[in-house]
Design a protein around this motif. Structure first.
Motif, mmCIF file in Angstrom:
data_model
loop_
_atom_site.group_PDB
_atom_site.id
_atom_site.type_symbol
_atom_site.label_atom_id
_atom_site.label_comp_id
_atom_site.label_asym_id
_atom_site.label_seq_id
_atom_site.Cartn_x
_atom_site.Cartn_y
_atom_site.Cartn_z
ATOM 1 N N ARG A 98 0.825 -1.205 0.000
ATOM 2 C CA ARG A 98 0.000 0.000 0.000
ATOM 3 C C ARG A 98 0.860 1.256 0.000
ATOM 4 N NH1 ARG A 98 -3.940 -3.102 3.248
ATOM 5 N NH2 ARG A 98 -2.601 -2.709 5.026
ATOM 6 N N THR A 99 1.967 1.181 0.748
ATOM 7 C CA THR A 99 2.859 2.343 0.760
ATOM 8 C C THR A 99 3.394 2.603 -0.645
ATOM 9 O OG1 THR A 99 3.425 1.963 3.055
ATOM 10 C CG2 THR A 99 4.985 3.252 1.779
ATOM 11 N N LEU A 100 3.602 1.524 -1.395
ATOM 12 C CA LEU A 100 4.132 1.702 -2.746
ATOM 13 C C LEU A 100 3.167 2.477 -3.648
ATOM 14 C CD1 LEU A 100 5.939 -1.695 -3.417
ATOM 15 C CD2 LEU A 100 6.932 0.511 -2.827
ATOM 16 N N THR A 101 1.886 2.525 -3.287
ATOM 17 C CA THR A 101 0.937 3.305 -4.094
ATOM 18 C C THR A 101 1.125 4.804 -3.856
ATOM 19 O OG1 THR A 101 -0.797 3.335 -2.403
ATOM 20 C CG2 THR A 101 -0.830 1.499 -3.938
ATOM 21 N N ALA A 102 1.828 5.145 -2.779
ATOM 22 C CA ALA A 102 1.952 6.561 -2.418
ATOM 23 C C ALA A 102 3.296 7.155 -2.839
ATOM 24 C CB ALA A 102 1.756 6.728 -0.915
ATOM 25 N N VAL A 103 4.167 6.366 -3.480
ATOM 26 C CA VAL A 103 5.478 6.893 -3.873
ATOM 27 C C VAL A 103 5.562 7.075 -5.383
ATOM 28 C CG1 VAL A 103 6.601 5.763 -1.906
ATOM 29 C CG2 VAL A 103 6.569 4.612 -4.138
ATOM 30 N N ASP A 104 6.605 7.801 -5.792
ATOM 31 C CA ASP A 104 6.816 7.976 -7.229
ATOM 32 C C ASP A 104 7.970 7.137 -7.740
ATOM 33 O OD1 ASP A 104 4.782 10.070 -7.685
ATOM 34 O OD2 ASP A 104 5.993 11.118 -6.194
ATOM 35 N N SER A 105 8.813 6.662 -6.819
ATOM 36 C CA SER A 105 9.896 5.778 -7.233
ATOM 37 C C SER A 105 10.383 5.001 -6.021
ATOM 38 C CB SER A 105 11.048 6.571 -7.839
ATOM 39 O OG SER A 105 11.711 7.331 -6.845
ATOM 40 N N VAL A 106 11.240 4.001 -6.262
ATOM 41 C CA VAL A 106 11.805 3.253 -5.129
ATOM 42 C C VAL A 106 13.299 3.013 -5.328
ATOM 43 C CG1 VAL A 106 9.645 1.962 -4.761
ATOM 44 C CG2 VAL A 106 11.487 0.899 -5.999
ATOM 45 N N ILE A 107 13.965 2.798 -4.188
ATOM 46 C CA ILE A 107 15.337 2.285 -4.216
ATOM 47 C C ILE A 107 15.265 0.886 -3.634
ATOM 48 C CG2 ILE A 107 17.655 2.486 -3.231
ATOM 49 C CD1 ILE A 107 17.430 5.483 -3.422
ATOM 50 N N LEU A 108 15.758 -0.069 -4.391
ATOM 51 C CA LEU A 108 15.709 -1.464 -3.964
ATOM 52 C C LEU A 108 17.101 -1.871 -3.486
ATOM 53 C CD1 LEU A 108 14.372 -4.308 -3.951
ATOM 54 C CD2 LEU A 108 14.965 -4.477 -6.361
ATOM 55 N N VAL A 109 17.183 -2.353 -2.246
ATOM 56 C CA VAL A 109 18.485 -2.743 -1.693
ATOM 57 C C VAL A 109 18.639 -4.254 -1.787
ATOM 58 C CG1 VAL A 109 19.999 -2.645 0.329
ATOM 59 C CG2 VAL A 109 18.324 -0.838 -0.048
ATOM 60 N N ILE A 110 19.790 -4.673 -2.317
ATOM 61 C CA ILE A 110 20.075 -6.103 -2.471
ATOM 62 C C ILE A 110 21.351 -6.423 -1.688
ATOM 63 C CG2 ILE A 110 20.756 -7.888 -4.159
ATOM 64 C CD1 ILE A 110 18.060 -7.066 -4.999
ATOM 65 N N ASP A 111 21.334 -7.522 -0.987
ATOM 66 C CA ASP A 111 22.532 -7.977 -0.275
ATOM 67 C C ASP A 111 23.394 -8.743 -1.290
ATOM 68 O OD1 ASP A 111 24.308 -9.579 1.155
ATOM 69 O OD2 ASP A 111 22.952 -9.816 2.864
ATOM 70 N N CYS A 112 24.651 -8.308 -1.481
ATOM 71 C CA CYS A 112 25.462 -8.922 -2.546
ATOM 72 C C CYS A 112 25.793 -10.375 -2.252
ATOM 73 C CB CYS A 112 26.737 -8.121 -2.779
ATOM 74 S SG CYS A 112 27.963 -8.314 -1.484
ATOM 75 N N VAL A 113 25.673 -10.775 -0.988
ATOM 76 C CA VAL A 113 25.966 -12.175 -0.638
ATOM 77 C C VAL A 113 24.759 -13.051 -0.982
ATOM 78 C CG1 VAL A 113 26.680 -13.743 1.211
ATOM 79 C CG2 VAL A 113 27.392 -11.324 1.264
ATOM 80 N N LYS A 114 23.597 -12.530 -0.689
ATOM 81 C CA LYS A 114 22.381 -13.339 -0.863
ATOM 82 C C LYS A 114 21.715 -13.158 -2.218
ATOM 83 C CE LYS A 114 21.379 -13.863 3.961
ATOM 84 N NZ LYS A 114 20.976 -12.954 5.021
ATOM 85 N N GLY A 115 21.997 -12.088 -2.898
ATOM 86 C CA GLY A 115 21.373 -11.844 -4.205
ATOM 87 C C GLY A 115 19.888 -11.549 -4.064
ATOM 88 N N VAL A 116 19.135 -11.927 -5.088
ATOM 89 C CA VAL A 116 17.700 -11.642 -5.083
ATOM 90 C C VAL A 116 16.992 -12.646 -4.176
ATOM 91 C CG1 VAL A 116 15.606 -11.559 -6.488
ATOM 92 C CG2 VAL A 116 17.765 -10.665 -7.400
ATOM 93 N N GLU A 117 16.265 -12.153 -3.173
ATOM 94 C CA GLU A 117 15.571 -13.041 -2.227
ATOM 95 C C GLU A 117 14.062 -12.961 -2.459
ATOM 96 O OE1 GLU A 117 17.694 -12.959 1.831
ATOM 97 O OE2 GLU A 117 18.255 -11.071 0.891
#
Ligand code: G4P
Length: 537
Positions: A98-117
């Protein structure tokens, strides 16, 4: 300042990640740059540790803290940054959507050890659906992680988005030497947080410059040149419009805890991230620079002070100017409301504000007028679209343990479900209450809050239900369709419930039963969420 220039200087976004990837750490570094906090450690991690599902105090603490940190506003280089916080725990994922409906963009943080979770994939699918521009920050480069090229492939593969690195690391883990900015043509030498010096940033216009060898050694310089050649060959040059249309996600590498790569990320973000965007309603598109105010509620939070039952409704301003003490039209209730003390949010405090502009998030004191998705305007009857009403996955029957407190229980569950933590379904007689959530943790939160805030005791009884399906027919005036619906409601009596707006819901006991129901009732549409525009089963 004019409405237009206020819009131009705003950036409203969220940082999202799988828990533990470094969202809190990165948020804190941003706030330090923005001068919103002075010391590290001021932002408490608002996650509930996975092990603490039964620690009610933790849940309470989490609630308290997340009100203060739900929205963090700071200035950086003349830009007003509105950073919306999202809960890390997966049981609260709906809150994040729901919070994502209120933003205009996002920054996605990825852990380089775990990759995409797992959580990253889910969050990203919401961004893709909404066409939200994404910048990716690959964090924890001070640890031995996956090969950067492999990470980029994994991002494209699992997140289904094209990526374009804008910086490139020189080694990682113990041998991590720094990051070369492909965008600014600068070499950023790595030293752990406390040992940074001015000379750590070196401009290298031409990558074959000998300066590079002097700084990182011949072997690493050679490797960087090869890597950069590969990148320039494989990836198209960065096109900011493709980022803004959510077709390409720029990628940065760094280490949030060491404050490395963070400033560069923030500066690029300020330059390329979208200003407040237009939004869809049921009638027309609303543009931020329209003169008349409009906004919608995307989150409701209980007051931190349990002695006051009122709540805070978080409203995103979508167009025009919001002014304190003006009357605004609550579209669903068809009622005019006035707000004496709307809040804006700084890093850890709330301030009463006189006005707010598109992109801003304001906190409105609510004594029960608001539900998630509600729209306020200057009179126009429009409703903002796309605020997801989630599809519950776990169902339990609410059993009242103290009949003397029935009223309190009813009021409590009504208000808690308005906040969006769970959904309430009642059978025809209204005696049987079923609560549906996406996570187990919500039941503990509800039970605890009912007792502490409303003085009502309850327990939850396991029931087996597969899915809640809202049922509709296309034309309620068509006698054939109406007959099929009435017949279905009668036949399935025990499995028919009603949501809070009295819409009928079929509680399918198994997926088999649901499929049979769908096949046998072609005139009826089965929806998995109460927002009927979304996917049909
Ligand atoms: P989250 O909000 O996404 O859940 O993550 P958070 O920032 O709380 O970070 C999770 C853990 O990862 C924390 O350690 C944090 O210190 C660590 N971390 C964040 N950025 C980096 C980084 O760049 N490099 C390394 N090596 N670690 C990083 P923790 O032990 O769980 O918590 P704490 O005791 O340090 O607070």
């Amino acid at each position: 300042m004019s409405l237009q220039s206020e819009i131009q200087r705003r950036r409203t976004f969220a940082i999202i990640s799988h828990p533990d990837a470094g969202k809190t750490t990165l948020t804190e570094k941003f706030l330090l740059y923005g001068g919103a906090i002075q010391v590290a450690g001021a932002v408490k991690s608002n996650k509930i540790k996975k092990s603490a599902t039964s620690d009610f105090m933790d849940i309470e603490r989490q609630r308290g803290i997340s009100v203060a940190t739900s929205v963090m506003t700071f200035e950086y280089e003349g830009i007003q940054v509105n950073l919306l916080d999202t809960p890390g725990h997966k049981d609260f994922a709906e809150d994040t959507y729901r919070t994502l409906t209120a933003v205009d963009s996002v920054i996605l943080v990825i852990d380089c050890v775990k990759g995409v979770e797992a959580q990253t994939e889910k969050l990203m699918s919401v961004c893709r659906m909404r066409k939200t521009p994404v910048i990716i920050f690959i964090n924890k480069m001070d640890r031995d992680g996956k090969d950067p090229f492999d990470l980029l492939d994994e991002l494209e593969d699992k997140l289904d988005i094209k990526v374009r690195p804008l910086s490139w690391p020189i080694n990682m883990g113990t041998y991590f030497k720094g990051v070369y900015s492909l965008y600014h043509k600068k070499l950023n030498l790595f030293r752990s947080g406390s040992q940074r010096v001015e000379d750590d940033v070196i401009t290298i216009e031409n990558i074959s410059d000998k300066k590079l060898d002097e700084q990182v050694g011949e072997r690493d310089a050679k490797q960087l040149r090869t890597d950069v050649e590969v990148i320039e060959g494989v990836y198209d040059s960065f096109d900011v419009n493709k980022y803004l249309s959510a077709d390409v996600a720029p990628v940065f590498f760094g280490s949030a805890i060491n404050n490395f790569g963070v400033q560069e990320l923030l500066e690029t973000f300020i330059h390329i991230a979208p200003i407040p965007q237009k939004r869809e309603t049921d009638k027309r598109i609303i543009f931020p620079d329209e003169n008349k105010f409009s906004g919608f509620v995307f989150k409701i939070h209980a007051n931190i002070d349990p002695r006051h039952r009122d709540r805070i409704a978080f409203m995103r301003v979508c167009s025009g100017l919001f002014e304190r003490n003006s009357f605004y039209h609550h579209v669903r209730l068809d009622k005019n409301l006035r707000f004496n003390n709307p809040y804006s949010f700084l890093a850890s405090s709330k301030d009463v504000i006189d006005e707010a502009y598109p992109g801003d998030v304001i906190g409105l004191y609510d004594t029960g007028n608001f539900k998630i998705g509600d729209t306020l305007t200057e009179g126009e009857d429009i409703l903002f679209r796309g605020i997801p009403s989630f599809s519950p996955e776990i169902f339990k029957e609410l059993i009242n343990l103290d009949p003397m407190k029935t009223k309190q229980l009813d009021k409590g569950i009504e208000q808690l479900t308005d906040e969006g933590v769970a959904q309430l379904f009642l059978n025809e007689s209204g005696h049987k209450k079923v609560v549906g959530t996406v996570g187990e943790l919500q039941f503990e939160v509800i039970q605890y809050r009912l007792e502490n805030e409303y003085g009502a005791k309850c327990r939850f009884q396991q029931i087996s239900m597969h899915r809640a399906c809202w049922i509709t027919i296309e034309d309620p005036k068509d006698p054939v369709q109406k007959k099929q619906l009435d017949e279905f409601l009668r036949m399935k009596g025990d499995y028919i419930y009603f949501d809070k707006d009295h819409n009928p819901v079929y509680m399918a006991e198994t997926s088999w039963a649901l499929n049979v129901a769908i096949q046998n009732n072609p005139a009826i549409t089965f929806h998995t969420t109460s927002e009927f525009k979304t996917e049909v089963v």
